[in-house]
Design a protein around this motif. Structure first.
Motif, PDB file in Angstrom:
ATOM      1  N   VAL A 277       9.524 -16.422   6.475  1.00 15.25           N
ATOM      2  CA  VAL A 277       9.868 -17.595   5.676  1.00 15.25           C
ATOM      3  C   VAL A 277       9.079 -17.615   4.371  1.00 15.25           C
ATOM      4  N   ASN A 278       7.830 -17.205   4.432  1.00 15.04           N
ATOM      5  CA  ASN A 278       7.020 -17.159   3.207  1.00 15.04           C
ATOM      6  C   ASN A 278       7.639 -16.220   2.174  1.00 15.04           C
ATOM      7  N   GLU A 279       8.164 -15.107   2.652  1.00  9.74           N
ATOM      8  CA  GLU A 279       8.799 -14.158   1.745  1.00  9.74           C
ATOM      9  C   GLU A 279      10.030 -14.793   1.097  1.00  9.74           C
ATOM     10  N   TRP A 280      10.819 -15.509   1.894  1.00  5.52           N
ATOM     11  CA  TRP A 280      11.991 -16.199   1.351  1.00  5.52           C
ATOM     12  C   TRP A 280      11.565 -17.272   0.347  1.00  5.52           C
ATOM     13  N   CYS A 281      10.505 -17.996   0.669  1.00  2.00           N
ATOM     14  CA  CYS A 281      10.020 -19.064  -0.215  1.00  2.00           C
ATOM     15  C   CYS A 281       9.588 -18.507  -1.571  1.00  2.00           C
ATOM     16  N   LYS A 282       8.904 -17.386  -1.555  1.00  3.42           N
ATOM     17  CA  LYS A 282       8.463 -16.777  -2.813  1.00  3.42           C
ATOM     18  C   LYS A 282       9.651 -16.411  -3.691  1.00  3.42           C
ATOM     19  N   GLN A 283      10.708 -15.921  -3.074  1.00  4.25           N
ATOM     20  CA  GLN A 283      11.884 -15.489  -3.824  1.00  4.25           C
ATOM     21  C   GLN A 283      12.734 -16.662  -4.312  1.00  4.25           C
ATOM     22  N   ASN A 284      12.564 -17.831  -3.672  1.00  6.36           N
ATOM     23  CA  ASN A 284      13.446 -18.957  -3.988  1.00  6.36           C
ATOM     24  C   ASN A 284      12.716 -20.193  -4.499  1.00  6.36           C
ATOM     25  N   GLY A 285      11.424 -20.060  -4.784  1.00  8.61           N
ATOM     26  CA  GLY A 285      10.694 -21.159  -5.411  1.00  8.61           C
ATOM     27  C   GLY A 285      10.327 -22.306  -4.497  1.00  8.61           C
ATOM     28  N   TYR A 286      10.128 -22.034  -3.206  1.00  2.90           N
ATOM     29  CA  TYR A 286       9.715 -23.076  -2.267  1.00  2.90           C
ATOM     30  C   TYR A 286       8.325 -22.758  -1.714  1.00  2.90           C
ATOM     31  N   ASP A 287       7.717 -23.774  -1.125  1.00  2.62           N
ATOM     32  CA  ASP A 287       6.402 -23.620  -0.504  1.00  2.62           C
ATOM     33  C   ASP A 287       6.506 -24.132   0.923  1.00  2.62           C
ATOM     34  N   MET A 288       6.361 -23.219   1.878  1.00  4.05           N
ATOM     35  CA  MET A 288       6.519 -23.581   3.285  1.00  4.05           C
ATOM     36  C   MET A 288       5.488 -24.614   3.729  1.00  4.05           C
ATOM     37  N   TYR A 289       4.324 -24.632   3.078  1.00  4.63           N
ATOM     38  CA  TYR A 289       3.249 -25.539   3.480  1.00  4.63           C
ATOM     39  C   TYR A 289       3.304 -26.875   2.734  1.00  4.63           C
ATOM     40  N   ARG A 290       4.341 -27.093   1.920  1.00  7.89           N
ATOM     41  CA  ARG A 290       4.364 -28.287   1.094  1.00  7.89           C
ATOM     42  C   ARG A 290       5.713 -28.990   1.058  1.00  7.89           C
ATOM     43  N   ASP A 291       6.801 -28.253   1.234  1.00  4.40           N
ATOM     44  CA  ASP A 291       8.112 -28.775   0.888  1.00  4.40           C
ATOM     45  C   ASP A 291       8.897 -29.412   2.034  1.00  4.40           C
ATOM     46  N   GLY A 292       8.267 -29.584   3.187  1.00  6.01           N
ATOM     47  CA  GLY A 292       8.949 -30.277   4.275  1.00  6.01           C
ATOM     48  C   GLY A 292      10.204 -29.587   4.758  1.00  6.01           C
ATOM     49  N   LEU A 293      10.191 -28.266   4.773  1.00  4.30           N
ATOM     50  CA  LEU A 293      11.369 -27.516   5.205  1.00  4.30           C
ATOM     51  C   LEU A 293      11.584 -27.660   6.711  1.00  4.30           C
ATOM     52  N   ARG A 294      12.826 -27.500   7.120  1.00  2.00           N
ATOM     53  CA  ARG A 294      13.155 -27.443   8.539  1.00  2.00           C
ATOM     54  C   ARG A 294      13.616 -26.017   8.837  1.00  2.00           C
ATOM     55  N   ILE A 295      12.835 -25.327   9.632  1.00  2.00           N
ATOM     56  CA  ILE A 295      13.059 -23.911   9.881  1.00  2.00           C
ATOM     57  C   ILE A 295      13.583 -23.737  11.307  1.00  2.00           C
ATOM     58  N   TYR A 296      14.775 -23.197  11.430  1.00  2.00           N
ATOM     59  CA  TYR A 296      15.396 -23.007  12.740  1.00  2.00           C
ATOM     60  C   TYR A 296      15.313 -21.533  13.119  1.00  2.00           C
ATOM     61  N   THR A 297      14.594 -21.256  14.187  1.00  2.00           N
ATOM     62  CA  THR A 297      14.370 -19.879  14.617  1.00  2.00           C
ATOM     63  C   THR A 297      15.416 -19.445  15.640  1.00  2.00           C
ATOM     64  N   THR A 298      15.404 -18.166  15.938  1.00  2.00           N
ATOM     65  CA  THR A 298      16.322 -17.598  16.934  1.00  2.00           C
ATOM     66  C   THR A 298      15.760 -17.684  18.340  1.00  2.00           C
ATOM     67  N   ILE A 299      14.477 -17.984  18.456  1.00  2.00           N
ATOM     68  CA  ILE A 299      13.815 -18.020  19.756  1.00  2.00           C
ATOM     69  C   ILE A 299      14.439 -19.085  20.650  1.00  2.00           C
ATOM     70  N   ASP A 300      14.723 -18.730  21.885  1.00  2.00           N
ATOM     71  CA  ASP A 300      15.187 -19.694  22.880  1.00  2.00           C
ATOM     72  C   ASP A 300      13.967 -20.143  23.683  1.00  2.00           C
ATOM     73  N   SER A 301      13.678 -21.436  23.662  1.00  2.00           N
ATOM     74  CA  SER A 301      12.441 -21.926  24.282  1.00  2.00           C
ATOM     75  C   SER A 301      12.374 -21.600  25.768  1.00  2.00           C
ATOM     76  N   ARG A 302      13.529 -21.582  26.441  1.00  3.06           N
ATOM     77  CA  ARG A 302      13.537 -21.290  27.878  1.00  3.06           C
ATOM     78  C   ARG A 302      13.255 -19.810  28.135  1.00  3.06           C
ATOM     79  N   MET A 303      13.895 -18.934  27.375  1.00  2.78           N
ATOM     80  CA  MET A 303      13.656 -17.500  27.552  1.00  2.78           C
ATOM     81  C   MET A 303      12.236 -17.148  27.137  1.00  2.78           C
ATOM     82  N   GLN A 304      11.753 -17.826  26.106  1.00  2.00           N
ATOM     83  CA  GLN A 304      10.365 -17.609  25.685  1.00  2.00           C
ATOM     84  C   GLN A 304       9.403 -17.999  26.808  1.00  2.00           C
TER      85      GLN A 304
END
Length: 764
Positions: A277-304
């Motif tokens: 996500v940090n790499e995407w943020c750098k390319q698109n002008g966002y800050d993961m630690y500041r911009d209140g993004l909602r990040i949806y991962t592929t991880i399934d909590s049950r399988m994890q």
């Protein structure tokens, strides 16, 4: 006249940053839509919030949900005429100037609105400083001017209550707490609307200097500052004299708890998510630690959860076996090629650590003090498989290093081969104590799990699963650096059946002699190319032994990707951890779709899946231990490959089903830390049980869309013969499958009785 004109023109020049002399001021859009830093939230694929990333930890709340005492304390202390001015308080400014002129403090001249302007828009940041801003005194005047102008604009656009709400939600309170909601939780474990008079006064008092007046670290200074705020509240008439005296007499009573910049469960995959996500943020002008993004991962909590439970359960048991194994030998597990303990191993390893480098620098020229520091014992919280996962021991730095070197580690990853979505990612035993990620960061030799790439190369170049190669001792001649060389690969048991084996049978039983001959026939350089094609990105050496896994180190991440190509009909899918990113309002900023590329024909891919099924279906296949697990209903099919490297340093299992591909690695932190024989040290005994336990749990969960069943039928015409009967030679007893490239020390172990002798060598 000219001077008066310049005086009137000065604010305009500052606001427009004339000739870049004054630096940037907040734009109209920024004033109307202030960018308040908010943490980004991370969700699993099934919607479970698993953590947040933040630099300034804040959660905005409306003024209606704040204690009235907060507002009264703030206004009384910082801006008693707040309701009367329009952003600038001439009385306060005059008092401040007079104080400086007479040698006193005069008090601050900034209003609450001015302070908000400075905090909200960072008007004094370097990037907002113009050419004149670097001139002493002049720079301060320009910064103050920008704050005044911004304060006036804020007052024009917001009500007094809105300004107060913005203020309380943006200011820093110390201890990584930004905004009153986080501050109330950090210092008092409560909510903003429940703050008492004394607590409100403490938090407001801290705003003047969050570090110096932090009650956790500077209680006396914080108490004096709190009492000053209470005094001001009395002077402003919001508290009676008796209330002031009563509140000032109260001791500091904190319920302190600091949130980290990353909160939620400490897991390995979140490090990989943040990197992506940090790499995407750098390319698109966002800050993961500041911009209140909602990040949806592929991880399934049950399988994890099931993956973590399987690793925990099996590694706890394996560690007990490992400890007993070495305790019975009265030796430490770091050994050389002959199985003898390496002298001064811990001392040598210590010199590579950052802790040693720091101590060496501190005691430079004083080896006696350095040695004393390395041997000095102190209470140390360490990981343990007993109890709650940690305990405190009296250990020196050398003791601590030796303690941790005794542990076996693991890495595990599951991926949907069709979408590339990573469903489970377990990088180690416990992220709190072991932050090295054995899924992607760690790379080790793959042993026999690399053999399928040899058979892949063969199948894609004219061979079929039913073609035969004789299991016999061979000599491979080759040239290295211009010199003629020869290599004589050994089977694990150093016996050769003389069978004219089908390729499927040979791969299922992991026969070294057949793999080595096939590697020579198809070319070891081609094996490296095909491995790279299907997903291995690490550098591989095109050497004769590449098929036995000695061509280079690879990661679990790469191996899962490569095996997924077989299940996905020859398409290599890039593994993905994030499906989409939204802004704080739920607007989709990025949607990530599967990235696929055909790298091998569909026929070859299907045949490789069929070959991998041989580990279960061929007599003596190395995956036979999976029959012990509840995995065999509804005509279920599983393919897989075990792998073990020299000296039993690494144990692998790669498992494929119609829905998932999973890779498991188990081994010591260093290659010299391992078992000494196949009874415990093979991949089939270290890694395969984790896969079996995990898949049992996955299949048993009715809420998961993972069902037992056979692999799909081929979607293309299979032109090569693949159904062939294996005629096994007569044996006096059922042989247990063995799969390792360990050969150098096995005969000695057999003779010493540490493993049972095969029939051909005198076993019973």
């Amino acid at each position: 006249m000219v001077g008066a004109g310049l005086f009137l023109l000065y604010p305009i020049l500052v606001s427009m940053n004339f000739l870049f002399l004054f630096g940037k001021s907040p734009s109209l859009e920024e004033l109307e839509n202030p960018r308040v830093e908010q943490p980004s939230k991370v969700f699993t694929a099934d919607g479970v919030l698993i953590g947040r990333y933040f630099r300034e930890n804040r959660s905005p709340v409306p003024l209606s949900k704040m204690s009235p005492w907060l507002i009264k304390a703030l206004v009384s202390t910082e801006d008693v005429r707040y309701q009367q001015h329009s952003g600038i308080d001439p009385v306060a400014i005059a008092r401040a100037v007079a104080g400086v002129a007479t040698g006193g403090s005069g008090g601050g001249g900034s209003t609450i609105t001015q302070q908000l302007a400075k905090n909200l828009y960072k008007t004094r940041r370097k990037e907002n400083t113009g050419l004149l801003g670097h001139v002493p005194l002049l720079g301060t005047i320009i910064s103050k001017t920008k704050e005044w102008l911004t304060a006036v604009e804020l007052e024009r656009r917001y009500t007094k209550d809105e300004i107060l709400a913005l203020y309380f939600n943006t200011v820093e309170y110390g201890s990584q707490a930004y905004g009153v909601k986080v501050a109330a939780k950090t210092f008092y474990s409560t909510s903003p609307d429940s703050l008492t008079i004394e607590q409100a006064a403490m938090l407001v008092g801290m705003l003047n200097n969050p570090t110096a007046f932090n009650p956790k670290f500077h209680p006396q200074a914080a108490q004096r500052r709190r009492n000053l705020v209470l005094t001001r509240m009395g002077q402003a008439g919001v508290l009676t004299a008796a209330q002031v005296q009563q509140e000032q007499a109260r001791p500091i009573a904190l319920k302190y708890q600091v949130e980290k910049h990353v909160d939620g469960p400490e897991t390995y995959f979140r490090g990989a998510v943040s990197q992506a996500v940090n790499e995407w943020c750098k390319q698109n002008g966002y800050d993961m630690y500041r911009d209140g993004l909602r990040i949806y991962t592929t991880i399934d909590s049950r399988m994890q959860q099931y993956a973590e439970e399987a690793v925990q359960k099996k590694m706890k048991s394996l560690q007990r076996t490992f400890d007993n194994f070495w305790r019975n030998r009265d030796s430490n597990p770091w050994v050389d090629e002959d199985g003898k303990e390496i002298p001064d191993f811990i001392e040598t390893q210590m010199k590579r650590t950052e802790q040693y480098k720091e101590l060496a620098a501190r005691y430079r020229g004083r080896p006696d003090l350095l040695d004393s520091a390395l041997h000095r014992k102190h209470p140390t919280k360490v990981f343990t498989w007993k109890g709650d996962g940690d305990t405190t021991l009296m250990l020196s730095p050398l003791d601590s290093l030796a303690y941790y070197k005794h542990f076996l580690h693991a890495g595990m990853m599951t991926m949907d081969p069709f979408t590339g979505q990573v469903k489970a990612w377990v990088g180690g035993l416990n992220y709190r104590f072991f932050q090295y990620d054995h899924v992607k960061q760690g790379k080790r030799q793959a042993g026999s799990t690399f053999k399928p790439f040899v058979y892949l190369t063969a199948l894609d170049n004219g061979y079929s699963p039913c073609d035969r190669i004789r299991d016999e001792r061979v000599t491979i001649n080759y040239v290295e650096n211009g010199k003629p060389m020869e290599w004589q690969p050994d089977n694990v048991t150093r016996e050769y059946t003389g069978m004219n084996m089908t390729l499927r049978y040979a791969m299922a039983r992991s026969v070294n002699s057949v793999t080595a001959q096939l590697t020579e026939k198809v070319g070891w350089d081609n094996v490296a190319k095909y491995a790279n094609k299907v997903g291995i990105r690490s550098k591989l050496l095109p050497v004769p032994s590449i098929g036995l896994g000695s061509g280079g180190d690879v990661s679990v991440f790469e191996m899962v990707n490569a095996y997924s190509t077989f299940v996905n009909q020859g398409f290599r899918t890039e593994p993905m951890l994030v499906t989409r990113i939204e802004d704080v309002n739920g607007n989709v900023l990025a949607q990530f779709d599967p990235q696929q590329k055909r790298v091998i024909p569909a026929e070859t891919a299907w045949l490789m899946t069929y070959m991998l099924r041989g580990g279960m279906e061929e007599p003596g296949g190395t995956s036979q231990a999976l029959w012990d697990y509840e995995l065999w209903k509804k005509n279920n099919q599983i393919g897989g490959k075990t792998g073990t490297t020299s000296n039993y340093s690494d144990g692998w299992y790669m498992g494929i089903t119609k829905d998932l591909v999973t890779g498991v690695w188990v081994g010591g932190e260093d290659r010299s830390i391992h078992f000494l024989n196949s009874q415990q040290g093979e991949g089939g005994r270290m890694a395969l049980p984790i896969f079996g336990t995990y898949m049992e749990k996955v299949y048993q969960d009715p809420d998961l869309d993972i069902r037992m069943g056979p692999f799909p039928k081929p979607t293309v015409t299979i032109t090569k013969k693949y159904i062939c009967v294996t005629e096994e030679p007569r044996r006096r007893r059922r042989e247990e499958p063995v799969d390792t490239i360990v050969v150098d020390n096995l005969l000695e172990e057999l003779n010493n009785g540490t493993v049972p002798l095969p029939d051909s060598l005198g076993g019973q």
